[in-house]
Scaffold this active site. Structure first.
Site, PDB file in Angstrom:
ATOM      1  CB  SER A  81     -27.239  17.795  40.053  1.00  0.00           C
ATOM      2  OG  SER A  81     -26.271  18.087  41.128  1.00  0.00           O
ATOM      3  CG  HIS A  95     -31.487  21.806  37.349  1.00  0.00           C
ATOM      4  ND1 HIS A  95     -32.675  21.134  36.912  1.00  0.00           N
ATOM      5  CD2 HIS A  95     -30.972  21.032  38.136  1.00  0.00           C
ATOM      6  CE1 HIS A  95     -32.779  19.847  37.629  1.00  0.00           C
ATOM      7  NE2 HIS A  95     -31.512  19.791  38.329  1.00  0.00           N
ATOM      8  CG  ASN A  97     -31.217  16.010  37.864  1.00  0.00           C
ATOM      9  OD1 ASN A  97     -31.401  14.633  38.157  1.00  0.00           O
ATOM     10  ND2 ASN A  97     -32.115  16.814  37.524  1.00  0.00           N
ATOM     11  NE  ARG A  99     -33.664  10.980  39.632  1.00  0.00           N
ATOM     12  CZ  ARG A  99     -34.252  11.864  38.903  1.00  0.00           C
ATOM     13  NH1 ARG A  99     -33.341  12.878  38.657  1.00  0.00           N
ATOM     14  NH2 ARG A  99     -35.418  12.099  38.513  1.00  0.00           N
TER      15      ARG A  99
END
Length: 257
Positions: A81, A95, A97, A99
């Site tokens: 992130s 922002h 991110n 995963r």
């Protein structure tokens, strides 16, 4: 192999940030990954870059809500992130991110969004055009689907307002590992392109005290979302993650009125 490539991208992003601003604070989690925070610079008030790798068993309250965890609560998860809070209030907070989570099932998730304190319609249109073109390289349906998901996710129901101007958000991508990974990697590369373009365009623009005050208020909204609604924050805190690394997304200074 895919996590080696992803971590290489993280190092590339960190190097790119260092090109913009020279101060770096290094900290390491004990077995949980690592993060970097750059702060008090000419371009950034605060930027956090976080890599995490955690494993264990989901607590009982998580098991029913996590894909594949009801059959077996054991999990392995890795994520990257990046959160940027800018010195110049005309530059939006940004922002990103991605995963990968493994239970009895395996999937990718992630996305990116932009949160300006002062709306720039041209910048908003360019941002979404880049995202749409990137999504279309992989699937013509991705942009509409993931933009809608982002708009619904990054929303403050108690304020009845969105966090920012949106972006893309996706989860539970598990149809085809190779294709899904290529898309996730492209999301990271595209984010790097976007933040460089926005920063270089606006970093020398003049701003006023009023602009800065608007930024502080918007940061308050950002803080509210991350502490009250963000799934990643909740997941990290409730699974024993490093607190400083998890909360690195918070701005250095925010205001409410």
């Amino acid at each position: 192999m895919h996590f080696v490539i992803t971590f290489a991208n993280l190092k590339k992003i960190k190097h790119n940030l260092n090109q913009q601003n020279g101060k770096e604070i290094k900290k390491k989690n004990e077995g949980g990954g690592e993060y970097r925070i750059l702060q008090n610079g000419k371009v950034f008030d605060k930027v956090g870059v976080n890599f995490s790798q955690v494993y264990g068993k989901f607590p009982n309250q998580f098991q029913k809500n996590i894909l594949g965890a009801q059959k077996d609560p054991r999990f392995w998860a890795s994520g990257i992130s990046v959160v940027m809070h800018m010195k110049n209030p005309l530059i939006p907070a940004m922002h990103f991110n991605t995963r990968y989570i493994s239970t009895t099932q395996n999937w990718f998730g992630g996305g990116m969004d932009v949160t300006p304190s002062k709306i720039d319609k041209k910048e908003k249109n360019e941002f979404h055009k880049i995202l749409k073109n990137m999504c279309n390289r992989h699937n013509k349906n991705y942009y509409k689907k993931y933009k809608k998901w982002c708009d619904e996710y990054f929303y403050l129901p108690h304020r009845k307002e969105p966090r920012g101007i949106g972006g893309i958000f996706f989860d539970y991508k598990k149809d085809n590992f190779e294709k899904d990974f290529k898309f996730v990697r492209d999301v990271g590369v595209t984010f790097q392109l976007i933040f460089n373009r926005i920063i270089q365009k606006k970093m020398k623009k003049k701003w006023t005290i009023k602009d800065k005050e608007m930024q502080y208020i918007k940061r308050g909204r950002y803080t509210e979302f991350n502490l009250l609604h963000d799934r990643g924050t909740k997941f990290g805190l409730q699974t024993g993650g490093n607190v400083e690394g998890i909360l690195m997304s918070l701005p250095p200074l925010a205001k409410w009125k």
